[in-house]
Design a protein around this motif. Structure first.
Motif, short mmCIF file in Angstrom:
data_model
loop_
_atom_site.label_atom_id
_atom_site.label_comp_id
_atom_site.label_asym_id
_atom_site.label_seq_id
_atom_site.Cartn_x
_atom_site.Cartn_y
_atom_site.Cartn_z
N GLY A 174 31.59 86.95 34.71
CA GLY A 174 30.76 86.76 36.10
C GLY A 174 31.26 86.47 37.39
N GLN A 175 32.45 86.47 36.93
CA GLN A 175 33.31 86.53 37.72
C GLN A 175 34.46 87.88 38.07
OE1 GLN A 175 33.72 83.55 39.55
NE2 GLN A 175 31.89 83.01 38.38
N PRO A 176 35.21 87.97 39.55
CA PRO A 176 35.69 88.82 39.91
C PRO A 176 36.99 89.21 38.78
CG PRO A 176 35.60 87.80 41.78
CD PRO A 176 35.18 86.49 40.41
N SER A 177 37.80 87.60 39.03
CA SER A 177 38.77 88.10 37.51
C SER A 177 39.14 86.64 36.86
CB SER A 177 39.72 87.95 38.86
OG SER A 177 40.28 87.36 39.49
N PHE A 178 39.88 86.80 36.38
CA PHE A 178 39.72 85.04 35.59
C PHE A 178 41.85 85.01 35.44
CE2 PHE A 178 40.49 83.50 31.22
CZ PHE A 178 39.57 82.38 31.45
N SER A 179 42.14 83.84 35.40
CA SER A 179 43.20 83.52 35.78
C SER A 179 43.67 82.72 34.48
CB SER A 179 44.03 83.09 36.98
OG SER A 179 43.45 83.76 37.86
N PHE A 180 45.18 82.46 34.39
CA PHE A 180 45.40 81.37 33.24
C PHE A 180 46.42 81.14 33.06
CE2 PHE A 180 45.15 85.43 31.09
CZ PHE A 180 46.90 85.45 30.90
N THR A 181 47.43 79.62 32.28
CA THR A 181 48.38 79.14 32.60
C THR A 181 49.06 80.09 31.09
OG1 THR A 181 47.46 77.87 34.56
CG2 THR A 181 49.78 77.29 33.04
N ASP A 182 50.04 80.19 31.11
CA ASP A 182 51.53 81.09 29.98
C ASP A 182 51.98 79.30 30.04
OD1 ASP A 182 52.64 81.50 28.48
OD2 ASP A 182 54.28 82.03 29.85
N ILE A 183 51.29 78.88 28.77
CA ILE A 183 51.30 77.57 28.02
C ILE A 183 52.16 77.56 26.59
CG2 ILE A 183 50.59 75.91 29.75
CD1 ILE A 183 48.40 76.41 27.18
N PRO A 184 52.01 78.71 25.81
CA PRO A 184 51.87 80.12 25.75
C PRO A 184 49.86 80.12 25.63
CG PRO A 184 53.11 79.62 24.08
CD PRO A 184 53.35 78.21 24.52
#
Length: 87
Positions: free
Chosen positions: A61-71
């Motif tokens: 439902g969002q235009p993009s998805f972000s996440f943190t590499d931790i891995p």
């Protein structure tokens, strides 16, 4: 960087030696890839932000998805009926 889906299950292992946040473009969820899965795997553990942007439609439902590499591993499934990728 833009990803092509050439088969029903695609794994992308993101191992860029360049520092800094990164963005990747993926195909929109459409009839041609309905039910496909895309797994994005980061292996660096650098704490950088990775952003995934579909060329059309949404990710949960969002235009993009972000996440943190931790891995991290981000698993997406195409739902063409609703033109979105499901996390």
């Amino acid at each position: 960087m833009t990803i092509e889906l050439l088969k029903p299950c695609t794994d992308l292992i993101w191992r860029s030696p360049d520092s800094g946040d990164k963005t990747i473009s993926i195909p929109g969820s459409i009839d041609a890839n309905n039910g496909y899965s895309l797994d994005i795997i980061t292996t660096l553990g650098t704490g950088e932000t990775f952003t995934v942007v579909p060329t059309s439609g949404t990710i949960d439902g969002q235009p993009s998805f972000s996440f943190t590499d931790i891995p991290c591993t981000l698993m997406l499934r195409s739902d063409a009926e609703n033109t979105e990728w499901i996390v």
